[in-house]
Design an enzyme around this catalytic site. Structure first.
Site, PDB file in Angstrom:
ATOM      1  N   ASP A 195     -54.700  14.020  67.010  1.00  0.00           N
ATOM      2  CA  ASP A 195     -53.599  14.725  67.661  1.00  0.00           C
ATOM      3  C   ASP A 195     -52.292  13.985  67.375  1.00  0.00           C
ATOM      4  O   ASP A 195     -52.229  12.753  67.415  1.00  0.00           O
ATOM      5  CB  ASP A 195     -53.846  14.808  69.178  1.00  0.00           C
ATOM      6  N   ILE A 196     -51.235  14.734  67.097  1.00  0.00           N
ATOM      7  CA  ILE A 196     -49.950  14.131  66.735  1.00  0.00           C
ATOM      8  C   ILE A 196     -49.285  13.453  67.943  1.00  0.00           C
ATOM      9  O   ILE A 196     -48.430  12.568  67.758  1.00  0.00           O
ATOM     10  CB  ILE A 196     -49.021  15.220  66.135  1.00  0.00           C
TER      11      ILE A 196
ATOM     12  N   GLY B  74     -51.856  25.133  79.542  1.00  0.00           N
ATOM     13  CA  GLY B  74     -51.186  24.258  78.578  1.00  0.00           C
ATOM     14  C   GLY B  74     -51.525  24.534  77.131  1.00  0.00           C
ATOM     15  O   GLY B  74     -51.229  23.713  76.265  1.00  0.00           O
TER      16      GLY B  74
ATOM     17  N   HIS C  19     -59.187  25.041  69.672  1.00  0.00           N
ATOM     18  CA  HIS C  19     -59.377  23.616  69.376  1.00  0.00           C
ATOM     19  C   HIS C  19     -59.975  22.933  70.581  1.00  0.00           C
ATOM     20  O   HIS C  19     -59.604  23.213  71.725  1.00  0.00           O
ATOM     21  CB  HIS C  19     -58.056  22.956  68.975  1.00  0.00           C
ATOM     22  N   LEU C  20     -60.883  22.028  70.295  1.00  0.00           N
ATOM     23  CA  LEU C  20     -61.523  21.224  71.329  1.00  0.00           C
ATOM     24  C   LEU C  20     -60.898  19.840  71.283  1.00  0.00           C
ATOM     25  O   LEU C  20     -60.923  19.175  70.242  1.00  0.00           O
ATOM     26  CB  LEU C  20     -63.032  21.142  71.048  1.00  0.00           C
TER      27      LEU C  20
HETATM   28  P1  5GP Z   1     -53.018  22.624  73.321  1.00  0.00           P
HETATM   29  O1  5GP Z   1     -51.830  22.224  74.145  1.00  0.00           O
HETATM   30  O2  5GP Z   1     -52.789  23.952  72.620  1.00  0.00           O
HETATM   31  O3  5GP Z   1     -54.346  22.587  74.055  1.00  0.00           O
HETATM   32  O4  5GP Z   1     -53.160  21.513  72.202  1.00  0.00           O
HETATM   33  C1  5GP Z   1     -52.395  21.505  71.039  1.00  0.00           C
HETATM   34  C2  5GP Z   1     -52.374  20.087  70.565  1.00  0.00           C
HETATM   35  O5  5GP Z   1     -51.923  20.088  69.220  1.00  0.00           O
HETATM   36  C3  5GP Z   1     -51.421  19.188  71.353  1.00  0.00           C
HETATM   37  O6  5GP Z   1     -52.147  18.118  71.950  1.00  0.00           O
HETATM   38  C4  5GP Z   1     -50.409  18.725  70.308  1.00  0.00           C
HETATM   39  O7  5GP Z   1     -50.023  17.380  70.479  1.00  0.00           O
HETATM   40  C5  5GP Z   1     -51.144  18.944  69.007  1.00  0.00           C
HETATM   41  N1  5GP Z   1     -50.296  19.236  67.880  1.00  0.00           N
HETATM   42  C6  5GP Z   1     -49.220  20.078  67.871  1.00  0.00           C
HETATM   43  N2  5GP Z   1     -48.667  20.128  66.636  1.00  0.00           N
HETATM   44  C7  5GP Z   1     -49.412  19.299  65.856  1.00  0.00           C
HETATM   45  C8  5GP Z   1     -49.336  18.935  64.472  1.00  0.00           C
HETATM   46  O8  5GP Z   1     -48.479  19.389  63.708  1.00  0.00           O
HETATM   47  N3  5GP Z   1     -50.254  18.060  64.011  1.00  0.00           N
HETATM   48  C9  5GP Z   1     -51.230  17.539  64.835  1.00  0.00           C
HETATM   49  N4  5GP Z   1     -52.077  16.671  64.278  1.00  0.00           N
HETATM   50  N5  5GP Z   1     -51.336  17.863  66.131  1.00  0.00           N
HETATM   51  C10 5GP Z   1     -50.444  18.738  66.636  1.00  0.00           C
END
Ligand code: 5GP
Ligand code: ZN
Length: 118
Positions: free
Chosen positions: A34-35, A97, A104-105
């Site tokens: 995760d970034i 969120g 994605h998990l």
């Molecule tokens: P969500 O909030 O949808 O459950 O999780 C999305 C996740 O993707 C977040 O934890 C966010 O930090 C990560 N994320 C967003 N953009 C990128 C990216 O460009 N690269 C990576 N590796 N992770 C990302």
């Protein structure tokens, strides 16, 4: 638009269009760091095939989504995260969120986690 594969961020990571620190790459599942990590280990496991969300799943998607759990537990075990415990999370929808509409998990480990979650 959520659900579109063309501009989907995680489809673009899966295809190699956008770089990521890939930790697992197999015919069905890709996992990467995760970034914006929320724990010492914070990995995202995604199906190679675009599925927008848990809510958008059909029965035909069950094996692809089940494999995310299988691969996450294998990586967690490799990293000895199973010894202390770890957390697996699917966020569904805005209130939970979810920001990226490609299933994605989250695998989070390396620290303690409170319950109930925030
Ligand atoms: P969500 O909030 O949808 O459950 O999780 C999305 C996740 O993707 C977040 O934890 C966010 O930090 C990560 N994320 C967003 N953009 C990128 C990216 O460009 N690269 C990576 N590796 N992770 C990302
Ligand atoms: Zn996608």
């Amino acid at each position: 638009m959520p659900g579109s594969t063309e501009k989907c961020l995680f489809c673009r990571i899966v295809s190699g269009d956008i770089p990521a620190n890939i930790v697992l790459d197999d015919p069905d599942v890709v996992a990467f760091e995760d970034i914006n990590p929320q724990a010492p280990t914070h990995l995202l496991f995604v199906p190679r095939r675009h599925i927008a969300s848990i809510d958008a799943m059909s029965d035909a998607d069950s094996s692809a989504v089940g494999l995310l759990v299988a691969r996450a537990s294998a990586v967690a075990r490799d990293r000895h995260l199973h010894e202390e415990g770890y957390r697996l999370v699917f966020n569904q929808g805005d209130a939970a969120g979810q920001t990226v509409y490609h299933i994605h998990l989250h695998l989070l480990g390396g620290r303690g986690f409170s319950w109930p979650p925030g």
